[in-house]
Design an enzyme around this catalytic site. Structure first.
Site, PDB file in Angstrom:
ATOM      1  N   ALA A  72     -17.796  10.161  -2.587  1.00  0.00           N
ATOM      2  CA  ALA A  72     -16.910  10.858  -1.659  1.00  0.00           C
ATOM      3  C   ALA A  72     -16.807  10.146  -0.316  1.00  0.00           C
ATOM      4  CB  ALA A  72     -17.390  12.289  -1.456  1.00  0.00           C
ATOM      5  N   THR A  73     -17.874   9.476   0.122  1.00  0.00           N
ATOM      6  CA  THR A  73     -17.809   8.786   1.412  1.00  0.00           C
ATOM      7  C   THR A  73     -16.734   7.707   1.385  1.00  0.00           C
ATOM      8  OG1 THR A  73     -20.122   9.244   1.957  1.00  0.00           O
ATOM      9  CG2 THR A  73     -19.099   7.360   3.048  1.00  0.00           C
ATOM     10  N   GLN A 168     -18.207  20.066  -2.112  1.00  0.00           N
ATOM     11  CA  GLN A 168     -19.050  21.207  -2.464  1.00  0.00           C
ATOM     12  C   GLN A 168     -18.315  22.279  -3.262  1.00  0.00           C
ATOM     13  OE1 GLN A 168     -22.320  21.439  -1.925  1.00  0.00           O
ATOM     14  NE2 GLN A 168     -22.544  19.587  -0.686  1.00  0.00           N
ATOM     15  N   ALA A 186     -18.994  13.092  -7.947  1.00  0.00           N
ATOM     16  CA  ALA A 186     -19.454  13.533  -9.267  1.00  0.00           C
ATOM     17  C   ALA A 186     -20.809  14.220  -9.216  1.00  0.00           C
ATOM     18  CB  ALA A 186     -19.515  12.337 -10.224  1.00  0.00           C
ATOM     19  N   HIS A 187     -21.716  13.716  -8.376  1.00  0.00           N
ATOM     20  CA  HIS A 187     -23.081  14.248  -8.447  1.00  0.00           C
ATOM     21  C   HIS A 187     -23.232  15.615  -7.789  1.00  0.00           C
ATOM     22  CE1 HIS A 187     -24.978  13.540  -4.362  1.00  0.00           C
ATOM     23  NE2 HIS A 187     -23.934  12.753  -4.240  1.00  0.00           N
ATOM     24  N   THR A 223     -14.481  -3.660 -10.373  1.00  0.00           N
ATOM     25  CA  THR A 223     -14.630  -3.268 -11.776  1.00  0.00           C
ATOM     26  C   THR A 223     -15.203  -1.865 -11.878  1.00  0.00           C
ATOM     27  OG1 THR A 223     -15.000  -5.562 -12.432  1.00  0.00           O
ATOM     28  CG2 THR A 223     -15.724  -3.852 -13.962  1.00  0.00           C
ATOM     29  N   CYS A 305     -28.189  14.785   3.813  1.00  0.00           N
ATOM     30  CA  CYS A 305     -27.519  13.540   4.190  1.00  0.00           C
ATOM     31  C   CYS A 305     -27.922  13.054   5.574  1.00  0.00           C
ATOM     32  CB  CYS A 305     -26.002  13.728   4.144  1.00  0.00           C
ATOM     33  SG  CYS A 305     -25.411  14.256   2.522  1.00  0.00           S
TER      34      CYS A 305
END
Length: 360
Positions: A72-73, A168, A186-187, A223, A305
């Site tokens: 996301a960053t 979130q 994703a995480h 890639t 974070c």
């Protein structure tokens, strides 16, 4: 160890892990192939990537495209920098990925305040010639859910794009379908670390952040990992099918948690929120000691974070809390794989440690 830090990261869904395994192949196994290669192995890997893209897109509004990123960053940086906007407005409680990038681009960035409930006022003033407004769907520290539709409408009326950090909320709540740009990770929805996405509404033009081979429609060179894409896609598909079940489970845990933590003060709105987030404080609590005394429970003193900075939470300060009160808060996060008994055991340990400090 009882895991109650779902805002920092969610456990990898077994289904996502299984989807990844065939694409972690070694010599003689086709799963190692580069998805940008023209041969049969490469085409098979590319097909897996596109299936995953469609699965992630199912979480998002129609009329846009999914660009895979490293997380996301990167997605947020691509949106903010790639938009070319010179004047920005962001909420006071955005994640550092938004705040720091916005300040880098616009030292005079307009910061939209929040009330003591952690919500942005949709009527907050925007700067003249504002090019982009960024407000997150669900806050990572206090769980408040913002009035995204109203805020996006205000941005559009001012001629600005609207970016929503949905990290979130994606896969847990209804999609913010009024945004122009949406960032995912994703995480945070039971997928693997190392991959995220930016949804770009049709007609929105961005300049690439990473240059090179022109992958991802020229917006993100590099890639792709078929394994990470497959895991992300499987996790997204699971969120789609389990959305209602997950919501009911989390709301049940929330009701239980409120009773278990009676006497603590909730930070943020009690109603406009994601119920898998419980940010609480106790006057006089030594959070560092609490964490040390509760080593069998994984929870947070704030945003993972920014942990270790020693600074009070900018989110809690934006709510009007003093630095002293901000440092007495803990964040408990739960979700799909949290059991009732785990929550009860964790609450007992945390409350016992707080009682030992004489603050309950």
């Amino acid at each position: 160890m009882i895991y109650l830090d779902y805002q920092a990261t969610t456990p990898l869904a077994p289904e996502a892990r299984e989807a990844m395994l065939p694409w972690l192949g070694g010599p003689g196994e086709p799963g190692f192939a580069n998805p940008h290669s023209p041969h049969r192995y490469g085409r098979a890997a590319a097909a897996v990537v596109e299936v995953a893209r469609a699965q992630v897109a199912a979480l998002l509004p129609p009329g846009g495209r999914v660009v895979f990123t490293s997380g996301a960053t990167e997605a947020i940086n691509l949106a903010l920098i790639g938009s070319g906007a010179k004047r920005l407005a962001v909420s006071a409680i955005e994640h550092a990925a938004v705040l720091d990038t916005a300040r880098f681009l616009d030292p005079d960035v307009s910061v939209l305040p929040v009330g003591d409930d952690g919500l942005v006022n949709p009527d907050a003033a925007l700067p003249e010639e504002c090019g982009l407004v960024a407000v997150m769907q669900v806050n990572n520290e206090i769980g408040t859910v913002q009035p995204i539709a109203d805020l996006a409408r205000r941005a559009h009326d001012a001629g600005a794009l609207f970016l929503c950090d949905a990290v979130q909320g994606a896969g847990k709540l209804a999609v913010p379908d009024s945004a122009d740009l949406i960032a995912l990770s994703a995480h945070k929805l039971y997928g693997p670390k190392g991959i995220g996405a930016l949804w770009v509404r049709d007609g929105v033009e961005l300049a690439p952040l990473i240059h090179g081979g022109g992958q991802e429609g020229g917006l993100r060179s590099g890639t792709l990992s078929p394994a990470l894409c497959a895991g992300f896609g499987a996790a997204a598909a699971l969120c789609t099918s389990l959305l209602e079940t997950d919501q009911l489970h989390v709301e049940k845990l929330w009701t239980k948690a409120l009773a278990l933590f009676e006497g603590w003060t909730l930070n943020g709105s009690a109603t406009e929120r994601w119920y898998g987030n419980l940010n609480l404080r106790l006057p006089g609590l030594d959070v560092g000691r609490l964490l040390s005394d509760c080593r069998t429970v994984a929870f947070s003193a704030g945003s993972a974070c920014a942990s270790g900075s020693g600074r009070p939470s900018h989110v809690l300060r934006a709510l009007g809390l003093s630095d002293r009160d901000s440092k007495t808060a803990i964040r408990i996060g739960f979700g799909r794989y949290t059991g009732d008994d785990e929550l009860e055991q964790a609450a007992a340990a945390i409350n016992a440690a707080a009682r030992a400090q004489g603050v309950i």
